[in-house]
Design a protein around this motif. Structure first.
Motif: not given
Lengths: 150, 150
Positions: A24-26, A81-86, A92-98
């Motif tokens: 529900e919440e992260i 801080g749940i994902i990273r922007q790369v 274009s910015s890309r997104y990364c869950p690592n």
DNA sequence: ATTATAATTGGAATAGTTCTTGATATTGAT
DNA sequence: ATCAATATCAAGAACTATTCCAATTATAAT
């Protein structure tokens, strides 16, 4: 209630499709339907999608979502801080869950972006001649090249 | 005639102003008046200026130059390996005449960008777990933090 | 249920950069 | 020196990724 980790639980269905439960919440961020779906896509499609990639993909489940919302969701996830922007150059910015500390290798031939980890025991700051008094709180490493699959 | 290096000769005048001679041609790129002045500014103002910074500064000597021309000149210089283009996230590109392999440290407090070299003997590829078969032909390292001048 | 707060939407606005077109300058061959 | 071919420059329009804005909708707290 504040949920930290694990943030998502993966379970396999009989038909081998992957189901991801997202709390529900992260990290203090309310998981609205939009944020949940955006995050789910990043978990599933781990090829560093752009905001627009996510937008096109998320419309399967939320046909009325807007691109602005995708940007909002991605920003909220990054801020918490749940994902990273790369970023690669000014593309274009890309997104990364690592979330583990890692760099990126961009294969010029295929365009695929590979996560690259540091060898164990390596501290990047140790191999650089930093200006005296520098306190590092973020590191970005980008490699470009080709992948020779002989 | 193809001139390689040195590409610019610095000499001091009696009044301590710095005079830079720039050859007619560098690495096969014809040094027009505009390119020469743009390059001269990068040599003198080594704080990673943006295209617009260069534009404002170059107007002292070439009042009629256009921003498009500054972009053209910078691109030509980059293409010919005479200067480097440096990107921080999706901010404006910045330009840098330091051709030696180096990274950048961005001081969050002052906004100043410092060149950071690798410690002697260090090969970045050696400290990373690269995907098998990866041939690296470009490396970018960006650090963010603060400079504590105790 | 009511109210306050936060999130979403769609479209307009923005900023950096690239593109286009016509003018100007430079080069190389004669 | 002349001329043709090529390269460069200037001005502004166009483009693209992203952010902003105002109105609506959803959620949470009382």
């Amino acid at each position: 209630m504040r949920t930290y980790f694990p943030v998502a639980m993966v379970s396999k269905n009989p038909d081998h499709s992957v189901e991801i439960e997202i709390s529900e919440e992260i990290s203090g961020l309310r998981m609205t339907r939009q944020r949940r779906e955006v995050y789910r896509i990043l978990q599933q499609q781990r090829n560093h999608p752009t905001a627009n990639d996510v937008f096109m993909r998320v419309k399967d489940r939320l046909p009325n979502i807007s691109l602005a919302t995708v940007y909002n969701c991605l920003e909220a996830l990054v801020q918490h801080g749940i994902i990273r922007q790369v970023n690669f150059d000014r593309e274009s910015s890309r997104y990364c869950p690592n979330l583990s500390e890692h760099g990126h290798f961009h294969d010029a031939t295929t365009g695929v972006i590979h996560d690259v980890s540091f060898k164990p025991g390596i501290n990047l700051a140790d191999v650089l001649d930093l200006p005296p008094g520098a306190i590092i709180d973020g590191v970005e490493v980008t490699l470009r090249g080709k992948l020779v699959t002989s």
